[in-house]
Design a protein around this motif. Structure first.
Motif, mmCIF file in Angstrom:
data_model
loop_
_atom_site.group_PDB
_atom_site.id
_atom_site.type_symbol
_atom_site.label_atom_id
_atom_site.label_comp_id
_atom_site.label_asym_id
_atom_site.label_seq_id
_atom_site.Cartn_x
_atom_site.Cartn_y
_atom_site.Cartn_z
ATOM 1 N N GLU A 183 -12.714 2.479 -7.260
ATOM 2 C CA GLU A 183 -13.256 1.571 -6.099
ATOM 3 C C GLU A 183 -13.154 2.695 -4.390
ATOM 4 O O GLU A 183 -11.605 2.504 -4.499
ATOM 5 C CB GLU A 183 -11.903 0.609 -6.501
ATOM 6 C CG GLU A 183 -12.714 -0.420 -7.667
ATOM 7 C CD GLU A 183 -11.415 -1.509 -8.054
ATOM 8 O OE1 GLU A 183 -10.665 -1.797 -8.788
ATOM 9 O OE2 GLU A 183 -11.502 -1.994 -6.987
ATOM 10 N N VAL A 224 -3.314 4.314 -1.970
ATOM 11 C CA VAL A 224 -3.376 2.534 -2.979
ATOM 12 C C VAL A 224 -3.305 1.527 -2.267
ATOM 13 O O VAL A 224 -2.020 1.518 -1.744
ATOM 14 C CB VAL A 224 -3.258 3.137 -4.420
ATOM 15 C CG1 VAL A 224 -2.998 1.692 -5.351
ATOM 16 C CG2 VAL A 224 -3.237 4.356 -4.546
ATOM 17 N N THR A 225 -4.429 1.318 -1.887
ATOM 18 C CA THR A 225 -4.329 -0.354 -1.034
ATOM 19 C C THR A 225 -3.851 -1.330 -2.059
ATOM 20 O O THR A 225 -4.716 -1.534 -3.236
ATOM 21 C CB THR A 225 -5.781 -0.799 -0.279
ATOM 22 O OG1 THR A 225 -6.548 -0.731 -1.825
ATOM 23 C CG2 THR A 225 -5.707 0.065 1.018
ATOM 24 N N SER A 226 -2.991 -2.362 -1.863
ATOM 25 C CA SER A 226 -2.808 -3.339 -2.556
ATOM 26 C C SER A 226 -2.695 -3.092 -3.918
ATOM 27 O O SER A 226 -3.324 -3.772 -4.886
ATOM 28 C CB SER A 226 -3.698 -4.817 -2.397
ATOM 29 O OG SER A 226 -3.510 -5.923 -2.607
ATOM 30 N N SER A 240 0.474 -1.531 -0.073
ATOM 31 C CA SER A 240 -0.077 0.191 -0.061
ATOM 32 C C SER A 240 1.041 1.344 0.205
ATOM 33 O O SER A 240 1.542 1.474 0.661
ATOM 34 C CB SER A 240 -1.180 0.172 1.197
ATOM 35 O OG SER A 240 -1.133 -1.228 0.949
ATOM 36 N N ASP A 257 -12.189 1.023 -1.834
ATOM 37 C CA ASP A 257 -11.538 0.663 -0.844
ATOM 38 C C ASP A 257 -10.370 -0.232 -1.714
ATOM 39 O O ASP A 257 -9.462 -0.074 -0.749
ATOM 40 C CB ASP A 257 -11.994 -1.050 -0.544
ATOM 41 C CG ASP A 257 -13.580 -0.756 -0.893
ATOM 42 O OD1 ASP A 257 -14.508 -1.987 -0.647
ATOM 43 O OD2 ASP A 257 -13.666 -0.186 0.526
ATOM 44 N N LYS A 258 -9.900 0.504 -2.823
ATOM 45 C CA LYS A 258 -8.993 0.445 -3.248
ATOM 46 C C LYS A 258 -8.344 1.937 -3.327
ATOM 47 O O LYS A 258 -7.079 1.895 -2.878
ATOM 48 C CB LYS A 258 -8.714 0.695 -5.211
ATOM 49 C CG LYS A 258 -7.823 0.408 -5.596
ATOM 50 C CD LYS A 258 -6.579 -1.264 -5.867
ATOM 51 C CE LYS A 258 -5.365 -0.874 -6.111
ATOM 52 N NZ LYS A 258 -5.541 -2.466 -6.495
ATOM 53 N N ASP A 298 -2.329 0.111 -11.415
ATOM 54 C CA ASP A 298 -1.955 1.242 -10.113
ATOM 55 C C ASP A 298 -1.453 2.435 -10.854
ATOM 56 O O ASP A 298 -1.326 3.459 -10.398
ATOM 57 C CB ASP A 298 -2.367 1.128 -8.715
ATOM 58 C CG ASP A 298 -3.331 -0.041 -9.356
ATOM 59 O OD1 ASP A 298 -3.642 -0.452 -7.652
ATOM 60 O OD2 ASP A 298 -4.726 0.315 -9.469
#
Lengths: 110, 116
Positions: B63, B81-83, B18, B65-66, B88
């Motif tokens: 998203e 920015v997750t995962s 992340s 959650d993203k 991305d």
């Protein structure tokens, strides 16, 4: 969705010439703004024209707005090599949310 | 003019990690901040609008959650920015609107994210 369309997509002129870029949009707006972006950098605000204005000047920049045609133009006079950049129009329809056009890549040849 | 600072200006990370990007208004209080994403040689796409003290409003197709957005103070908004995955990878730009409401937005210098 992007509503601004700009033309040309790319423009190459000689230093000292004038550069004209056009922008069209689809929905009603509060104002239209022009920004400049050097490669890999953030945006620099150039000029804002409100929906009730038809023309605005700032230094070597001249912007026109035709709300009946939903179009705007940016004129840079007496271009300089340092004007080389991408230029974006952006429309603001409310809440300061900007919708950007695709941009014009301007190259000024010395 | 008003100054908006973004940090980091560039970051490289491994897939799955992340990444947090900060956007600060240095000399004014930013009631609203906007996060944009820009692919090479393309235009800016609005991702979300964040208002201080409330949840961010995301654009269609983004998203939440993203891309976690936090606007905990009048001078700071963060995008996490997750995962992260290679898709991305992009240039992320924030802009801030102050209380003067002149219509002008002030943009940060952008943060280039590369996910390996």
């Amino acid at each position: 969705s992007q509503q601004g369309e700009e033309d040309p997509q790319a423009l190459s002129i000689q230093e000292g010439e004038n550069a004209t870029m056009n922008c069209s949009y689809k929905t009603s707006i509060n104002n239209l703004q022009w920004y400049r972006q050097n490669s890999g950098r953030g945006l620099v605000h150039l000029i804002l024209i409100r929906s009730n204005e038809r023309e605005k000047h700032s230094g070597r920049l001249r912007v026109t707005l035709d709300t009946s045609k939903k179009s705007s133009s940016l004129l840079i006079t007496a271009s300089r090599a340092a004007d080389t950049a991408s230029y974006f129009c952006a429309t603001e329809g409310g809440a300061q949310k900007l919708v950007f056009g695709q941009g014009t890549r301007l190259t000024i040849n010395p | 003019g008003a100054v908006v600072s973004q940090h980091p200006s560039w970051v490289i990370c491994k897939s799955g990690t992340s990444v947090k990007i900060e956007c600060r208004s240095l000399d004014f209080q930013a009631t609203t901040m906007f996060w944009y994403r820009q692919f090479p040689k393309q235009s800016l796409m609005l991702m979300a609008t964040s208002n201080e003290g409330s949840k961010a409003t995301y654009e269609q197709g983004v998203e939440k959650d993203k891309f976690l957005i936090n606007h905990a103070s009048l001078t700071l908004s963060t995008l996490t920015v997750t995962s992260a995955h290679p898709e991305d990878s992009s240039f992320y730009i924030c802009s801030a609107s102050g209380t003067r409401n002149t219509g002008e937005l002030f943009f940060g210098e952008g943060s280039r994210l590369t996910v390996l």
